[in-house]
Design a protein around this motif. Structure first.
Motif, PDB file in Angstrom:
ATOM      1  N   ARG A 152       0.840  -1.189   0.000  1.00  0.00           N
ATOM      2  CA  ARG A 152       0.000   0.000   0.000  1.00  0.00           C
ATOM      3  C   ARG A 152       0.874   1.237   0.000  1.00  0.00           C
ATOM      4  O   ARG A 152       2.039   1.197   0.351  1.00  0.00           O
ATOM      5  N   GLU A 153       0.230   2.316  -0.355  1.00  0.00           N
ATOM      6  CA  GLU A 153       0.885   3.603  -0.251  1.00  0.00           C
ATOM      7  C   GLU A 153       0.960   3.999   1.220  1.00  0.00           C
ATOM      8  O   GLU A 153       0.251   3.471   2.064  1.00  0.00           O
ATOM      9  N   GLU A 154       1.818   4.945   1.545  1.00  0.00           N
ATOM     10  CA  GLU A 154       1.995   5.348   2.933  1.00  0.00           C
ATOM     11  C   GLU A 154       0.734   5.972   3.515  1.00  0.00           C
ATOM     12  O   GLU A 154       0.471   5.840   4.707  1.00  0.00           O
ATOM     13  N   TRP A 155      -0.029   6.648   2.704  1.00  0.00           N
ATOM     14  CA  TRP A 155      -1.202   7.347   3.215  1.00  0.00           C
ATOM     15  C   TRP A 155      -2.421   6.445   3.371  1.00  0.00           C
ATOM     16  O   TRP A 155      -3.402   6.816   3.987  1.00  0.00           O
ATOM     17  N   GLU A 156      -2.399   5.208   2.851  1.00  0.00           N
ATOM     18  CA  GLU A 156      -3.544   4.311   2.940  1.00  0.00           C
ATOM     19  C   GLU A 156      -3.592   3.628   4.303  1.00  0.00           C
ATOM     20  O   GLU A 156      -2.569   3.260   4.871  1.00  0.00           O
ATOM     21  N   ARG A 157      -4.799   3.438   4.828  1.00  0.00           N
ATOM     22  CA  ARG A 157      -4.994   2.770   6.110  1.00  0.00           C
ATOM     23  C   ARG A 157      -5.574   1.377   5.898  1.00  0.00           C
ATOM     24  O   ARG A 157      -6.094   1.057   4.840  1.00  0.00           O
ATOM     25  N   ASP A 158      -5.525   0.578   6.962  1.00  0.00           N
ATOM     26  CA  ASP A 158      -6.192  -0.716   6.927  1.00  0.00           C
ATOM     27  C   ASP A 158      -7.700  -0.496   6.884  1.00  0.00           C
ATOM     28  O   ASP A 158      -8.191   0.540   7.297  1.00  0.00           O
ATOM     29  N   GLY A 159      -8.421  -1.525   6.464  1.00  0.00           N
ATOM     30  CA  GLY A 159      -9.868  -1.405   6.360  1.00  0.00           C
ATOM     31  C   GLY A 159     -10.564  -1.275   7.707  1.00  0.00           C
ATOM     32  O   GLY A 159     -11.643  -0.726   7.802  1.00  0.00           O
ATOM     33  N   ASP A 160      -9.938  -1.772   8.776  1.00  0.00           N
ATOM     34  CA  ASP A 160     -10.560  -1.709  10.086  1.00  0.00           C
ATOM     35  C   ASP A 160      -9.823  -0.727  11.018  1.00  0.00           C
ATOM     36  O   ASP A 160      -9.760  -0.949  12.207  1.00  0.00           O
TER      37      ASP A 160
END
Length: 83
Positions: free
Chosen positions: A69-77
């Motif tokens: 993932r990119e650095e700015w993306e978070r996990d879904g939960d």
């Protein structure tokens, strides 16, 4: 030739007429269902492909495979763990 109908005969004929109308409606519904079943909608096919890809991605996450993932993306939960 004049035919006299009794009340019982009229009732029987009206019931037969209702049965014929009912079967005609059912037959027209079946014909419409058969005609529409032969047509494929491209949007439905695309939606099925998208759902399949999401299920495969979910199976990878359950198996422990982490996608890059990119650095700015978070996990879904992320919202569950921040409390």
């Amino acid at each position: 030739m004049v035919v006299a109908l009794t009340e019982v005969d009229a009732l029987a004929l009206s019931m037969l007429g209702m049965i014929v109308i009912t079967f005609g409606i059912l037959l027209s519904l079946v014909v419409c269902m058969i005609r529409s079943a032969s047509k494929r909608d491209e949007g439905v096919d695309q939606l099925l492909e998208d759902v399949g890809e999401e299920e495969a991605r979910g199976a990878k996450l359950k198996a422990g495979v982490v996608e890059k993932r990119e650095e700015w993306e978070r996990d879904g939960d992320w919202w569950k763990r921040e409390k």
